[in-house]
Design a protein around this motif. Structure first.
Motif, mmCIF file in Angstrom:
data_model
loop_
_atom_site.group_PDB
_atom_site.id
_atom_site.type_symbol
_atom_site.label_atom_id
_atom_site.label_comp_id
_atom_site.label_asym_id
_atom_site.label_seq_id
_atom_site.Cartn_x
_atom_site.Cartn_y
_atom_site.Cartn_z
ATOM 1 N N THR A 33 0.830 -1.205 0.000
ATOM 2 C CA THR A 33 0.000 0.000 0.000
ATOM 3 C C THR A 33 0.862 1.251 0.000
ATOM 4 O OG1 THR A 33 -1.765 -1.169 1.157
ATOM 5 C CG2 THR A 33 -1.829 1.227 1.246
ATOM 6 N N TRP A 34 1.894 1.264 0.845
ATOM 7 C CA TRP A 34 2.790 2.415 0.926
ATOM 8 C C TRP A 34 3.521 2.610 -0.401
ATOM 9 C CZ3 TRP A 34 7.870 3.652 0.288
ATOM 10 C CH2 TRP A 34 8.283 4.880 0.813
ATOM 11 N N GLY A 35 4.006 1.520 -0.962
ATOM 12 C CA GLY A 35 4.721 1.610 -2.234
ATOM 13 C C GLY A 35 3.850 2.137 -3.355
ATOM 14 N N ARG A 36 2.608 1.677 -3.394
ATOM 15 C CA ARG A 36 1.679 2.145 -4.421
ATOM 16 C C ARG A 36 1.408 3.643 -4.242
ATOM 17 N NH1 ARG A 36 -1.345 -1.762 -4.086
ATOM 18 N NH2 ARG A 36 -2.703 -1.091 -2.390
ATOM 19 N N GLN A 37 1.175 4.083 -3.004
ATOM 20 C CA GLN A 37 0.915 5.498 -2.750
ATOM 21 C C GLN A 37 2.134 6.350 -3.085
ATOM 22 O OE1 GLN A 37 -2.075 7.064 -1.687
ATOM 23 N NE2 GLN A 37 -0.863 8.769 -2.443
ATOM 24 N N PHE A 38 3.324 5.856 -2.740
ATOM 25 C CA PHE A 38 4.549 6.581 -3.050
ATOM 26 C C PHE A 38 4.687 6.750 -4.557
ATOM 27 C CE2 PHE A 38 9.124 6.827 -3.919
ATOM 28 C CZ PHE A 38 9.469 7.892 -3.107
ATOM 29 N N GLY A 39 4.450 5.674 -5.296
ATOM 30 C CA GLY A 39 4.524 5.739 -6.750
ATOM 31 C C GLY A 39 3.541 6.734 -7.344
ATOM 32 N N GLU A 40 2.319 6.746 -6.798
ATOM 33 C CA GLU A 40 1.317 7.703 -7.264
ATOM 34 C C GLU A 40 1.746 9.135 -6.950
ATOM 35 O OE1 GLU A 40 -2.341 6.498 -5.437
ATOM 36 O OE2 GLU A 40 -2.428 4.622 -6.568
ATOM 37 N N ASP A 41 2.307 9.341 -5.764
ATOM 38 C CA ASP A 41 2.769 10.687 -5.387
ATOM 39 C C ASP A 41 3.904 11.154 -6.291
ATOM 40 O OD1 ASP A 41 0.894 10.793 -3.368
ATOM 41 O OD2 ASP A 41 2.314 10.351 -1.758
ATOM 42 N N ALA A 43 4.514 10.106 -9.404
ATOM 43 C CA ALA A 43 3.961 10.321 -10.746
ATOM 44 C C ALA A 43 3.170 11.625 -10.823
ATOM 45 C CB ALA A 43 3.079 9.142 -11.146
ATOM 46 N N ALA A 44 2.529 12.004 -9.731
ATOM 47 C CA ALA A 44 1.721 13.220 -9.720
ATOM 48 C C ALA A 44 2.548 14.467 -9.419
ATOM 49 C CB ALA A 44 0.599 13.092 -8.693
ATOM 50 N N GLY A 45 3.842 14.280 -9.149
ATOM 51 C CA GLY A 45 4.710 15.424 -8.893
ATOM 52 C C GLY A 45 4.622 15.974 -7.481
ATOM 53 N N ARG A 46 3.988 15.235 -6.567
ATOM 54 C CA ARG A 46 3.818 15.731 -5.200
ATOM 55 C C ARG A 46 5.125 15.801 -4.413
ATOM 56 N NH1 ARG A 46 -0.526 11.806 -5.324
ATOM 57 N NH2 ARG A 46 -2.394 12.874 -6.042
ATOM 58 N N ASP A 48 8.115 16.620 -5.961
ATOM 59 C CA ASP A 48 9.074 17.413 -6.732
ATOM 60 C C ASP A 48 9.722 18.510 -5.899
ATOM 61 O OD1 ASP A 48 8.446 15.796 -8.844
ATOM 62 O OD2 ASP A 48 7.396 17.344 -10.006
ATOM 63 N N ALA A 49 8.938 19.191 -5.088
ATOM 64 C CA ALA A 49 9.489 20.281 -4.274
ATOM 65 C C ALA A 49 10.520 19.752 -3.280
ATOM 66 C CB ALA A 49 8.376 21.021 -3.533
ATOM 67 N N LEU A 50 10.253 18.588 -2.700
ATOM 68 C CA LEU A 50 11.217 17.996 -1.766
ATOM 69 C C LEU A 50 12.498 17.579 -2.482
ATOM 70 C CD1 LEU A 50 8.850 15.785 0.411
ATOM 71 C CD2 LEU A 50 9.983 17.907 1.086
ATOM 72 N N ALA A 51 12.350 17.013 -3.663
ATOM 73 C CA ALA A 51 13.524 16.615 -4.436
ATOM 74 C C ALA A 51 14.351 17.837 -4.823
ATOM 75 C CB ALA A 51 13.096 15.842 -5.682
ATOM 76 N N ASP A 52 13.682 18.888 -5.247
ATOM 77 C CA ASP A 52 14.387 20.115 -5.614
ATOM 78 C C ASP A 52 15.143 20.682 -4.415
ATOM 79 O OD1 ASP A 52 13.385 19.909 -8.169
ATOM 80 O OD2 ASP A 52 11.786 21.383 -7.868
#
Length: 66
Positions: A33-41, A43-46, A48-52
């Motif tokens: 469940t966590w992995g699926r949610q992480f993947g969705e996040d 893919a949706a760019g949620r 991106d700000a943390l990565a930047d």
């Protein structure tokens, strides 16, 4: 079982063997469940700000070696 309280009550009544089986099942379920949610996040760019921020901080000298 329709609510957390009922589930908690049922879990407390499990035999040792059933509790071990439930624990294994829930661990796999939770990770999936966590992995699926992480993947969705991702893919949706949620995230991106943390990565930047993680890329910018070392370049700006806001990180130190431990």
């Amino acid at each position: 079982m329709s609510n957390v309280h009922e589930i908690e009550s049922a879990v407390t009544k499990l035999s040792r063997e059933d509790l071990l089986a439930f624990r294994d099942w829930f661990s796999e379920f939770d990770a999936s469940t966590w992995g699926r949610q992480f993947g969705e996040d991702v893919a949706a760019g949620r995230l991106d700000a943390l990565a930047d921020e993680a890329i910018r901080d070392p370049r700006a000298g806001r990180c130190r070696d431990l």
